[in-house]
Write a protein that holds these residues in place. Structure first.
Motif, short mmCIF file in Angstrom:
data_model
loop_
_atom_site.label_atom_id
_atom_site.label_comp_id
_atom_site.label_asym_id
_atom_site.label_seq_id
_atom_site.Cartn_x
_atom_site.Cartn_y
_atom_site.Cartn_z
N TYR A 141 43.26 50.35 28.18
CA TYR A 141 42.89 49.63 29.41
C TYR A 141 43.90 48.54 29.74
O TYR A 141 44.08 48.17 30.91
N ARG A 142 44.59 48.01 28.72
CA ARG A 142 45.56 46.95 28.94
C ARG A 142 46.78 47.41 29.73
O ARG A 142 47.54 46.59 30.23
N ASP A 143 46.95 48.71 29.83
CA ASP A 143 48.09 49.25 30.57
C ASP A 143 47.77 49.49 32.04
O ASP A 143 48.65 49.91 32.81
N LEU A 144 46.52 49.25 32.44
CA LEU A 144 46.16 49.46 33.85
C LEU A 144 46.91 48.49 34.76
O LEU A 144 47.33 48.84 35.86
N GLU A 145 47.09 47.27 34.30
CA GLU A 145 47.70 46.23 35.13
C GLU A 145 49.10 46.63 35.60
O GLU A 145 49.49 46.33 36.73
N LYS A 146 49.84 47.33 34.77
CA LYS A 146 51.20 47.73 35.14
C LYS A 146 51.29 49.16 35.66
O LYS A 146 52.38 49.66 35.93
N SER A 147 50.12 49.81 35.84
CA SER A 147 50.11 51.23 36.25
C SER A 147 50.35 51.43 37.73
O SER A 147 50.68 52.54 38.16
N LYS A 148 50.12 50.39 38.55
CA LYS A 148 50.22 50.45 40.01
C LYS A 148 49.18 51.38 40.64
O LYS A 148 49.27 51.74 41.80
N LEU A 149 48.18 51.77 39.85
CA LEU A 149 47.11 52.61 40.37
C LEU A 149 46.11 51.75 41.15
O LEU A 149 45.96 50.56 40.89
#
Length: 393
Positions: A225-233
């Motif tokens: 979930y911590r990678d959502l911020e940089k996912s641009k989704l």
């Protein structure tokens, strides 16, 4: 008097107690309550006295796993339904157990902790879950609903709360084996992404997407979930079912921040999680053997956090009794398949999971823990249904 006898006298009132019997290894018998015993417990060996005083639940749990404690008659659930009613009074020395109770909330460690539970094997879970492979609280609309029907009910209930419309985008954080997104794509034609840390769940979800010809609508990702911020989704809706318990109290802010980054303005966020009446560090036995690093949030801290993030709390529902019934179904399925499970794992593991499922059922029955679904909106939204009637059509 043995320490085991002293503990029995400490926690159980002889005159106001469901009757049961304890037989010690020296032949001594202690009768609790009045009337015919509902079950009989055998103490086959001495229980670690130091551990009993450090953590009652850890000592008793390990004693059962090692057959120092066993059942001569009756069902394990009936024992735990009485014992766990006393859980608030159990001894827990958090200082002595600090390395067990307070583990690292780093990405690397939490992935290790999560996969230690969910990657035991799809074949194992399929023996006692229903056909949807839903490993979370079901929703029993009718007294005679099967577990499968109740899991379908749960998914339908959640999707209605999200007020989905064709073409919307939906993120499932901790998607498990993916059935919720599959149903969302079929019923509402939404575009969905499911993220999980479990490789076995990820592979099974990808397989299901292909089997259902839903490649146009759904994507499975191995993602923290911590990678959502940089996912641009970006998504119209976000749902998370039974995942918050793995986040850890120190990371609740981080979790909400990542949800906020990908959720569109006026979007809805449904959070489904096991909850405590108040903040607690967690049970030592569960943390050592079942959910390393697991923490149960309180309802008040999650609602408060949502408010701080400018999220509006639209709906809160307790499903505690539904989870009690769900766990009894899993426990029953587990016992029916115990011979197959015994061929897959050693006896200590088999007894450990029997204890886990039955103790969780008893904990929900006693109200020691709860299950809540909260629906948040990101900012004010006046376009949503104004009543709850849409949930029951």
């Amino acid at each position: 008097m043995s320490l085991e006898s002293m503990i029995i006298k400490k926690y159980f009132n002889k005159n106001n107690q469901t009757p049961f019997k304890v037989i010690f290894k020296d032949g001594k018998v202690v009768d609790i309550g009045n009337g015919n015993p509902k079950f009989v417990i055998k103490v086959n060996d001495n229980i670690d006295k130091k551990l009993l005083l450090t953590s009652t639940s850890l000592a008793l749990g390990e004693a059962y796993m090692d057959k120092k404690l066993d059942m001569e008659s009756g069902d394990l659930y009936d024992v735990l339904d009485i014992v766990l009613g006393k859980l608030d009074t159990f001894d827990v020395n958090e200082s002595a157990l600090s390395k067990l109770i307070f583990t690292s909330t780093s990405k690397k460690n939490q992935k290790k902790e999560v996969t230690s539970h969910y990657d035991i094997g799809n074949n194992f879970y399929s023996l006692w879950l229903d056909e949807t492979m839903s490993y979370s609280c079901a929703y029993f609309k009718n007294e005679d609903d099967t577990l499968y029907e109740a899991q379908i009910n749960k998914i339908d209930h959640i999707l209605k709360k999200l007020q989905l419309k064709e073409g919307m985008s939906l993120l499932d954080i901790g998607c498990g084996w993916g059935y919720l997104l599959i149903e969302a794509a079929k019923k509402y034609k939404v575009n969905g992404v499911g993220i999980t840390l479990s490789e076995q769940q990820y592979l099974k979800f990808k397989e299901r997407i292909k089997e259902e010809n839903l490649e146009k609508y759904l994507t499975a990702e191995l993602m923290d979930y911590r990678d959502l911020e940089k996912s641009k989704l970006k998504f119209d809706r976000v749902v998370s079912v039974g995942m918050l318990e793995h986040v850890g109290r120190d990371n609740y802010d981080l979790f909400f921040k990542n949800v906020d980054t990908v959720l569109k303005e006026q979007g809805l966020f449904l959070l489904h999680f096991i909850s405590g009446r108040k903040e607690n560090s967690g049970d030592p036995w569960i943390k050592k053997y079942i959910f390393p690093g697991g923490v149960i949030p309180s309802l008040r801290e999650i609602i408060s956090l949502g408010s701080e993030m400018n999220y509006y709390t639209l709906d809160v529902e307790s499903l505690r009794r539904h989870y009690h019934k769900t766990l009894l179904c899993w426990y029953d399925n587990y016992k029916k398949n115990i011979d197959k499970i015994s061929n897959m794992f050693d006896e200590r593991f088999v007894r450990m999971w029997e204890l886990y499922l039955s103790s969780c059922a008893a904990s929900f029955n006693n109200g020691m823990i709860d299950l809540h679904q909260i629906v948040f909106s990101k900012g004010n939204n006046n376009t949503l249904e104004i009543t709850r009637q849409h949930l029951y059509k």
